[in-house]
Design a protein around this motif. Structure first.
Motif, PDB file in Angstrom:
ATOM      1  N   ALA A 122       0.840  -1.199   0.000  1.00 49.39           N
ATOM      2  CA  ALA A 122       0.000   0.000   0.000  1.00 49.39           C
ATOM      3  C   ALA A 122       0.873   1.247   0.000  1.00 49.39           C
ATOM      4  O   ALA A 122       0.602   2.210  -0.732  1.00 49.39           O
ATOM      5  CB  ALA A 122      -0.919  -0.016   1.209  1.00 49.39           C
ATOM      6  N   GLY A 123       1.950   1.208   0.785  1.00 47.06           N
ATOM      7  CA  GLY A 123       2.868   2.347   0.814  1.00 47.06           C
ATOM      8  C   GLY A 123       3.521   2.553  -0.543  1.00 47.06           C
ATOM      9  O   GLY A 123       3.572   3.669  -1.071  1.00 47.06           O
ATOM     10  N   LEU A 124       4.008   1.457  -1.130  1.00 44.79           N
ATOM     11  CA  LEU A 124       4.655   1.561  -2.442  1.00 44.79           C
ATOM     12  C   LEU A 124       3.677   2.096  -3.474  1.00 44.79           C
ATOM     13  O   LEU A 124       4.027   2.920  -4.328  1.00 44.79           O
ATOM     14  CB  LEU A 124       5.169   0.185  -2.887  1.00 44.79           C
ATOM     15  N   THR A 125       2.435   1.617  -3.388  1.00 46.54           N
ATOM     16  CA  THR A 125       1.424   2.052  -4.351  1.00 46.54           C
ATOM     17  C   THR A 125       1.231   3.559  -4.269  1.00 46.54           C
ATOM     18  O   THR A 125       1.202   4.264  -5.295  1.00 46.54           O
ATOM     19  CB  THR A 125       0.095   1.347  -4.065  1.00 46.54           C
ATOM     20  N   ALA A 126       1.097   4.046  -3.029  1.00 45.83           N
ATOM     21  CA  ALA A 126       0.907   5.487  -2.865  1.00 45.83           C
ATOM     22  C   ALA A 126       2.088   6.237  -3.467  1.00 45.83           C
ATOM     23  O   ALA A 126       1.928   7.259  -4.136  1.00 45.83           O
ATOM     24  CB  ALA A 126       0.760   5.823  -1.384  1.00 45.83           C
ATOM     25  N   TYR A 127       3.297   5.682  -3.274  1.00 45.41           N
ATOM     26  CA  TYR A 127       4.482   6.353  -3.798  1.00 45.41           C
ATOM     27  C   TYR A 127       4.450   6.419  -5.316  1.00 45.41           C
ATOM     28  O   TYR A 127       4.532   7.489  -5.914  1.00 45.41           O
ATOM     29  CB  TYR A 127       5.758   5.652  -3.307  1.00 45.41           C
ATOM     30  N   TYR A 128       4.296   5.254  -5.980  1.00 51.22           N
ATOM     31  CA  TYR A 128       4.438   5.306  -7.440  1.00 51.22           C
ATOM     32  C   TYR A 128       3.264   6.013  -8.094  1.00 51.22           C
ATOM     33  O   TYR A 128       3.398   6.600  -9.169  1.00 51.22           O
ATOM     34  CB  TYR A 128       4.713   3.928  -8.054  1.00 51.22           C
ATOM     35  N   THR A 129       2.110   5.960  -7.448  1.00 44.94           N
ATOM     36  CA  THR A 129       0.971   6.660  -8.016  1.00 44.94           C
ATOM     37  C   THR A 129       1.237   8.160  -8.056  1.00 44.94           C
ATOM     38  O   THR A 129       1.055   8.828  -9.076  1.00 44.94           O
ATOM     39  CB  THR A 129      -0.277   6.402  -7.167  1.00 44.94           C
ATOM     40  N   PHE A 130       1.693   8.655  -6.910  1.00 53.74           N
ATOM     41  CA  PHE A 130       1.903  10.099  -6.856  1.00 53.74           C
ATOM     42  C   PHE A 130       3.189  10.529  -7.536  1.00 53.74           C
ATOM     43  O   PHE A 130       3.370  11.691  -7.868  1.00 53.74           O
ATOM     44  CB  PHE A 130       1.783  10.604  -5.425  1.00 53.74           C
ATOM     45  N   ARG A 131       4.072   9.584  -7.773  1.00 53.53           N
ATOM     46  CA  ARG A 131       5.230   9.881  -8.615  1.00 53.53           C
ATOM     47  C   ARG A 131       4.735  10.310  -9.989  1.00 53.53           C
ATOM     48  O   ARG A 131       5.182  11.314 -10.549  1.00 53.53           O
ATOM     49  CB  ARG A 131       6.101   8.622  -8.699  1.00 53.53           C
ATOM     50  N   VAL A 132       3.792   9.564 -10.518  1.00 48.97           N
ATOM     51  CA  VAL A 132       3.221   9.938 -11.812  1.00 48.97           C
ATOM     52  C   VAL A 132       2.531  11.291 -11.701  1.00 48.97           C
ATOM     53  O   VAL A 132       2.726  12.187 -12.538  1.00 48.97           O
ATOM     54  CB  VAL A 132       2.223   8.865 -12.279  1.00 48.97           C
ATOM     55  N   PHE A 133       1.736  11.419 -10.648  1.00 50.92           N
ATOM     56  CA  PHE A 133       0.935  12.636 -10.520  1.00 50.92           C
ATOM     57  C   PHE A 133       1.817  13.879 -10.435  1.00 50.92           C
ATOM     58  O   PHE A 133       1.635  14.851 -11.166  1.00 50.92           O
ATOM     59  CB  PHE A 133       0.039  12.523  -9.296  1.00 50.92           C
ATOM     60  N   PHE A 134       2.811  13.820  -9.532  1.00 45.72           N
ATOM     61  CA  PHE A 134       3.641  15.013  -9.321  1.00 45.72           C
ATOM     62  C   PHE A 134       4.476  15.342 -10.548  1.00 45.72           C
ATOM     63  O   PHE A 134       4.801  16.483 -10.813  1.00 45.72           O
ATOM     64  CB  PHE A 134       4.555  14.817  -8.110  1.00 45.72           C
ATOM     65  N   ARG A 135       4.837  14.326 -11.304  1.00 51.78           N
ATOM     66  CA  ARG A 135       5.686  14.599 -12.454  1.00 51.78           C
ATOM     67  C   ARG A 135       4.885  15.067 -13.659  1.00 51.78           C
ATOM     68  O   ARG A 135       5.299  15.961 -14.373  1.00 51.78           O
ATOM     69  CB  ARG A 135       6.462  13.342 -12.832  1.00 51.78           C
ATOM     70  N   VAL A 136       3.742  14.410 -13.886  1.00 45.93           N
ATOM     71  CA  VAL A 136       3.034  14.661 -15.142  1.00 45.93           C
ATOM     72  C   VAL A 136       1.995  15.756 -15.000  1.00 45.93           C
ATOM     73  O   VAL A 136       1.876  16.634 -15.843  1.00 45.93           O
ATOM     74  CB  VAL A 136       2.386  13.357 -15.659  1.00 45.93           C
TER      75      VAL A 136
END
Lengths: 550, 804
Positions: free
Chosen positions: B481-495
């Motif tokens: 769940a932690g990893l998911t939150a990380y990679y999801t928002f990695r996309v969000f913050f970058r794109v």
């Protein structure tokens, strides 16, 4: 006897149509001549309707008893007549343009007026209907003489149709061959009928049944049975009476070949069921088994095994598509004989070989028409100096036709896969009960032969499927074009569509053929059928013949 | 006689829908079988649900035949699917929570005796219970929306390709309806293969692109591996239970369920325990679980609407459906559910780690789909079929939303999907809805508190800690769940946020000349080679290349999505937010459980509730026990499982129903049900925060982020993750290479031995043919002599054999 007429409405209607067609085809008006086939189709539709509504054993129709027909297969007749009419309706458009093409072209170009003496259209279509009428009469036969006449009515027109189906010498040669060998076959079963009459003193099938049941089968009677069967093997093109098949099919026009693969075969199987039905599937090791008398069983067994094996191995070697389909037709007769051997079992569909045969006749009729339709729908332009359009016959002609002639190509693909018995298609549902009925009848070796033969058959059916679909057209092949008769493509489409659609409705068909395949002595209402067909079952239970009141 | 089937054959094409319905009713009224269990006839209207997509398929085919060059097929599809949705909604409102069967037509009935098990029945009938209706609700609803989206998305391909796309789309929905609604395993299998076929057709939609074709084949073959398991499972089910109809299977399985409840697994035959494991293999293939998950990321080669519908929302949940539908069978095996749980948890973790290191946003979403599917399986495995189904529903909405948003970006930026080359998209003119959609989707996926994804994920997490012996799974899932939150928002913050910048992909559109997106700055020159490595999908088949060279200059303007895409994104955003409300709505049926909301309320009325409706306990009473047993104490009908020495987890239902008074599972000493809300919320926050620090804070340009500086710290691990842990290469090495070698050996064997045999066998008929040639010469008397001789020989033979 006159009351029998009331049960022959389909035959009577078809006969009347035949007379009309015979006149229409000779009309000076092109429009009227053109309507000939349409009228024939209308007659078949009427016959189909009458077969559903008036044939003994159907819902609301009059009931069968020993006075009015054979009573040991009391429910077979309506199903048989319906399947005959349905397949005939698919066959009819395939015959378009078979005869009179040059004559009509001559008239249309204004180089001459219509000459009835040079036209074959009238007798071609009326002979077709005569043959179908004969076939319907075979289904309703209850007497050896009746049966003989009906079989001859079925066959005689086909001899002529083969001969006039094409102006080439090959067709005439095929017609003559077919006629003489057909006469040999007819002589044989007529001899068998005579022996049966000698052994029992009657020609009535019900009475023969009674005598065989009451006092056993004499050697003379058994000899009569076997010779009759061998004569009938000619009709179904089973070994050793199969020799004519390939030559005749190849010589005739594709539409006529398709008819030859269905009409005489159906006549033969219905006659075999009637003849074998007089002795019944009540013999066996302890005298109370469920198999045919040993000589009959062995004969059928050996012939079935030989027929499918020889048919399939010879088909593998062919390079002519029509010869291939001819040998495949021989092999399919072998498959169906397995159902005859298995017999009615315990009347549930999976165990009932008779139902399997009836179901398979319909399935084979539908899918077989498609293969010939694919051949009939494509042709080549005549070479200089010839006026006969050349049909395609070599298997290499089929290469890549899915692209160049999509309708014909896909019809061939679907129908070849169905003849192979590939699961989602009609052929699978046809073959399955043959297997299951033979298994439950304990004929395991025969089932193994059947399975091996299905595998051999895959070899050439997959070729018929792969050549149109996967291969490119042969670079040196002469250009082909669609035959100028849309009706032939329609026949192919209907056939291919039927192969798919009837497979979806297989459950319904199984129920119907299960009802049709009931053999009287074993008759007991299956609970499932009773529920799904309440009205029919009610009618059946009221049938005196069914409950044994003969 | 054949009035019945002729009636069907000769259906007058001109007859109105009413008479169609009438004939359906007539057929429906004919019970095909004699069943012991009473059949409640279902609403025949249900037959319209599969029938309408078929109608759409026919219409699209007609469009193709008549060469329609407009968006007509799309709108026909939308109309048909919307009709199917309305019918499903009507079924839902009219449903009382029970099981009913809507009979279509009799399809296959074989019997070889009167005994049970000697009758094989597979009718085209629909099994209507709450699970079916739940599934069909979101399948038809999402299909309608996505078809609308695709009407715009595929518009560059109007013509034959457009018809082909929507025909396959309709066929997919029909197959899905067969899969979900069929009342027997054969119909499920039919639908299962049907959706597989449609997936193959649609992944390979851009069939001129080798990578798309390869991906289509990969998906098809991987699925076949799973299907072997499914087929064997179905066959064993028939062999053992004597039927493939659900109600018969469940009735036949009841004695075993009672045994399983008593923990007497040794008394259940091994074959019965094998069935669920085989079915699970099938489910793993279709739902992209370890080790068969590798096809799903590649499937992103298909057009994005396909990825959204088939490879995120619906088809991949077929595996979850299969397990949920046959849940009673899964309870019969000691090992089936633990296998499901562990596979799910490990898949969730592995896929999440890969997702962290990818740069292609569509692939990240694909891995997150695999990961979330892992969650669902873990949920099934830890006995919360309700939680799993809830997660299926919420995931369907927010993942479809995410995919469609990514698709809109890809559509507008000429196939650009690399998150290093896009930035600040959400703030560009005309892209607001997309940005918002991404935001809602990411919040849900990351499990941000009070989103739908948060509630559904919590149900699974909590249940993992409650179920005895399953705590490790809980920890794995929590980490994920932690990893998911990380990679999801990695996309969000970058794109989506950050400085505005983009580089177009290597696929350019016609009609780029529209006026949107002018006020951008940033480099637009991108050489094709540079962009090519990140471009996926969108192969244009014709006359793009001229434009291509031309358009790659400074003229590229992203074109913002039009009304269809924006409408769909907005609808899905609202639906994703509203899905959270499902958690608070009461069960639509009487006597539902106290909490969990509408979706679990529906699931527990179906076979997926592990006290099946077929059990002898009352329905209402049993879930109270099962679901709430932990809090309210077990009421006594579950046999006390006090013998001790039981395997740690295995006696699942028992442990659940009896043991929870003593609280077999706990989360560090607290009640998982209560504490999980906070724990998972915190974990989600942490993940998002890390993503914020690494990928947003201090970022000046699109390509730079603090994370890139950190990467070397992970050493080779980061590279491995980026290369998907080399799983594809491993499969190549372990499976493909040996197979290739074996295949070559077989090829040689085939050439020398088999071909030799065939030639030999083929020679025999030739030899015989040569022998009988004189009679085959075509001469009449030869034939006649052959016939006469044959008859004589056979007659003689028969008389010799029988007349001794």
């Amino acid at each position: 006897m006159i009351e029998r007429l009331a049960y022959l409405w389909p035959e009577i209607a078809l006969f009347a149509t035949t007379c009309i067609v015979m006149v229409l085809g000779l009309s000076r008006s092109f429009a009227v001549r053109k309507a000939t086939a349409g009228v024939a189709g209308l007659g078949l539709l009427v016959a189909l309707y009458l077969a559903i509504t008036t044939t003994p054993g159907t819902v609301g129709g009059p009931l069968v008893d020993a006075k009015h027909g054979q009573s040991f297969l009391p429910t077979m007749v309506p199903f048989a007549k319906c399947l005959i009419c349905i397949v005939a309706l698919i066959l009819l458009p395939l015959l378009a343009g078979t005869v009179d093409r040059a004559e009509e072209a001559r008239v249309a170009s204004g180089r001459g007026v219509f000459n009835p003496l040079r036209s074959n259209r009238a007798e071609f279509y009326s002979f077709f209907l005569f043959s179908i009428t004969g076939l319907l009469l075979v289904a309703s036969a209850d007497d050896l003489i009746w049966l003989f006449l009906a079989l001859e009515l079925t066959s005689l027109p086909t001899y002529v149709m083969v001969a006039i189906s094409s102006s080439r010498h090959r067709a005439q040669e095929a017609g003559v061959k077919y006629f003489f060998l057909g006469a040999l076959g007819a002589a044989m079963f007529l001899y068998g009928f005579a022996l049966l009459y000698g052994a029992t003193g009657t020609t009535n099938l019900n009475k023969i049944y009674d005598i065989f049941t009451a006092s056993g089968i004499s050697t003379l009677g058994m000899l009569g049975l076997l010779i009759t069967l061998f004569g009938l093997f000619f009709k179904i093109a089973a070994v050793p009476m199969h020799f004519y098949t390939a030559d005749v099919y190849q010589g005739a026009a594709p539409g006529v070949s398709a008819m030859l693969a269905f009409v005489p075969k159906t006549a033969g199987f219905l006659a075999i069921l009637l003849i074998v039905g007089t002795v019944g599937w009540r013999f066996g090791p302890e005298g109370a088994g469920t198999s045919l008398p040993e000589p009959v069983r062995i004969t059928l067994w050996v012939v079935a095994a030989l027929t499918m094996t020889i048919g399939n191995t010879l088909a593998v070697m062919q390079s002519s598509a029509k010869r291939m389909l001819a040998y495949s037709s021989i092999a399919h007769s072998g498959y169906m004989l397995v159902g005859v051997i298995a017999g009615p079992g315990d009347a549930s569909f999976s165990n009932n070989g008779i139902a399997a045969v009836l179901f398979y006749l319909l399935a084979y009729g539908v899918m077989n028409v498609g293969c010939f339709a694919a051949l009939a729908a494509i042709e080549r332009k005549p070479k200089a100096g010839e006026d006969e359009v050349r049909e395609i016959d070599h298997v290499d002609d089929l290469r890549g036709i899915c692209r160049s002639h999509p309708v014909a190509g896909w019809t061939m693909v679907i129908c070849a896969l169905s003849l192979l018995g590939l699961p989602p298609l009609l052929g699978f549902f046809g073959k399955l009960p043959l297997f299951t009925s033979a298994v439950s009848a304990g004929e395991i070796p025969l089932v193994i032969v059947l399975g091996l033969n299905s595998a051999i058959a895959a070899f050439y059916y997959l070729r018929l499927m792969a050549l149109p679909l996967l291969e490119e057209a042969h670079p040196r092949a002469e250009a082909t074009e669609d035959a100028p008769f849309a009706a032939r493509r329609v026949a192919g489409l209907v056939s291919a569509g039927g192969v798919v659609l009837l497979a979806v409705l297989a459950g319904q068909l199984m129920t119907q053929s299960e009802i049709a395949g009931r053999y009287m002595p074993q008759y007991k209402p299956a609970a499932a059928a009773e529920q799904s067909q309440p009205s029919l079952m009610d009618a059946l239970q009221a049938v005196p013949g069914v409950t044994g009141g003969r | 006689m054949p009035s019945a089937f002729l009636g069907v054959l000769v259906l007058n094409p001109a007859s109105s829908l009413d008479s169609m319905l009438d004939s359906m009713l007539v057929l429906a009224a004919t019970p095909a079988t004699v069943a012991k269990a009473p059949i409640i006839a279902g609403d025949p209207l249900a037959l319209l649900v599969p029938a309408l997509p078929i109608l759409g398929l026919i219409l699209c085919t007609l469009c193709a035949i008549f060469r329609v060059k407009s968006k007509l097929p799309a709108f026909l599809t939308v109309a048909c699917l919307a009709g199917a949705f309305v019918v499903t909604a009507k079924l839902f409102t009219g449903h009382d929570g029970g099981v009913s069967i809507a009979s279509g037509f009799q399809w296959m009935t074989l019997s070889w005796g009167e005994e049970p098990g000697q009758r094989f029945i597979a009718d085209f009938s629909l099994y209507l219970d709450s699970l079916t209706i739940l599934w069909m609700l979101f399948v038809t609803g999402l299909a309608t929306l996505i078809a609308l989206y695709a009407s715009e998305y595929m518009s560059h391909d109007v013509g034959l390709g457009y018809c082909r796309f929507f025909a396959a789309f309709n066929l997919f929905v029909f197959s899905m309806a067969c899969l979900v609604m069929g009342d027997n395993l054969l119909l499920l299998f039919l639908g299962w293969e049907g959706v597989g076929l449609c997936s193959y057709l649609l992944i390979g939609y851009f069939y001129k692109k080798p990578s798309a074709v390869a991906a289509a084949k990969k998906a098809f073959i991987m699925n076949r591996i799973g299907d072997v398991g499914l087929i064997l499972g179905v066959m064993l089910t028939f062999v053992h239970f004597g039927s493939i109809e659900y109600r018969e299977i469940f009735a036949a399985a009841q004695p075993y369920i009672d045994l399983a409840k008593a923990g007497k697994f040794s008394e259940i035959p091994a074959i019965v325990q094998l069935i669920p494991i085989l079915l699970a293999v099938g489910a793993f293939g279709k739902s992209a679980q370890l080790p068969l998950y590798v096809w799903l990321p590649d499937a992103m080669e298909g057009p994005t609407p396909v990825s959204a519908l088939i490879h995120a929302a619906t088809m991949v949940t077929a595996g979850v459906y299969l397990v949920a539908r046959t849940y009673p069978l899964f309870l019969l095996s000691e090992y089936a559910l633990p296998i499901v749980a562990w596979t799910g948890a490990l898949t969730a973790l592995v896929a999440a780690t890969i997702g962290m290191a990818q740069f292609d946003i569509k692939r990240i979403m694909a891995y997150s789909t695999v990961s979330q599917l892992g969650y669902m399986f873990a949920g099934l495995g830890v006995l919360t079929s309700t939680g799993a189904a809830f997660h299926v529903v919420t995931h369907a909405f927010f993942k479809a939303l995410l995919f469609l948003s990514c698709g809109a970006i890809m559509h507008g930026f000429a196939g650009q999907l690399d998150l290093r080359k896009l930035s600040g998209v959400g703030f560009m003119k005309g892209w607001g809805v997309v940005g918002l959609g991404m935001f809602v989707g990411c919040m849900n996926l990351a499990g941000f508190p009070f989103t739908a994804g948060y509630f559904s994920k919590d149900m699974i997490l909590a249940e993992a800690f409650v179920t005895p012996g399953m705590a490790p799974i809980g920890w794995i899932l929590l980490l994920t769940a932690g990893l998911t939150a990380y990679y999801t928002f990695r996309v969000f913050f970058r794109v989506v946020v950050g400085p505005m910048h983009y580089e177009p992909g290597d696929e350019l559109h016609h009609a780029e000349e529209d006026s949107h997106g002018h006020d951008h700055h940033g480099a637009s020159e991108a050489d094709a080679a540079h962009a090519a490595d990140a471009a996926h999908g969108h192969a244009h088949t014709h006359d793009d290349h001229a434009h291509h060279e031309h358009g790659h200059g400074a003229h590229f303007h992203p074109h913002a999505p039009g009304w269809a895409i924006n409408t769909v994104l907005a609808t899905l955003s609202v639906a994703s937010i509203a899905a959270a409300g499902l958690y608070f709505v009461k069960s639509p049926y009487e006597g539902g459980m106290a909490h969990g909301g509408a979706v679990p309320g529906m699931v527990e009325r179906s076979s997926a509730a592990f006290e099946t409706p077929f059990s002898h306990h009352g329905v209402g009473e049993s879930h109270e026990t099962i679901k709430e047993g932990g809090h309210e104490g077990a009421d006594g009908h579950a046999p006390a499982h006090a013998e001790g020495g039981a395997p740690s987890f295995v006696p699942t239902s028992i442990a659940k129903s009896q043991g929870e008074a003593a609280h077999a599972g706990s989360f560090l000493g607290w009640d998982p049900h209560k504490v999980m809300y906070y724990v998972s919320g915190v974990v989600g926050f942490v993940g998002i925060f890390i993503a914020f620090i690494l990928h947003y804070a201090g970022r000046r340009t699109a390509a730079t982020a603090r994370a890139d500086a950190l990467l070397p710290a992970f050493g080779p691990l980061a590279g491995w993750a980026q290369n998907k842990w080399y799983v594809d290469e491993l499969y190549d090495l372990v499976v493909r290479t040996p197979l290739w070698i074996v295949a070559n050996i077989f090829h040689l064997f085939d050439k020398i031995v088999i071909d030799g045999l065939v030639r030999l066998v083929g020679g025999i008929p030739r030899f015989i043919g040569g022998m009988v040639r004189p009679t085959q010469s075509g001469e009449l008397h030869g034939y006649a002599a052959g016939m006469a001789a044959g008859v004589a020989v056979l007659l003689f033979l028969v008389f010799m054999l029988t007349m001794r």
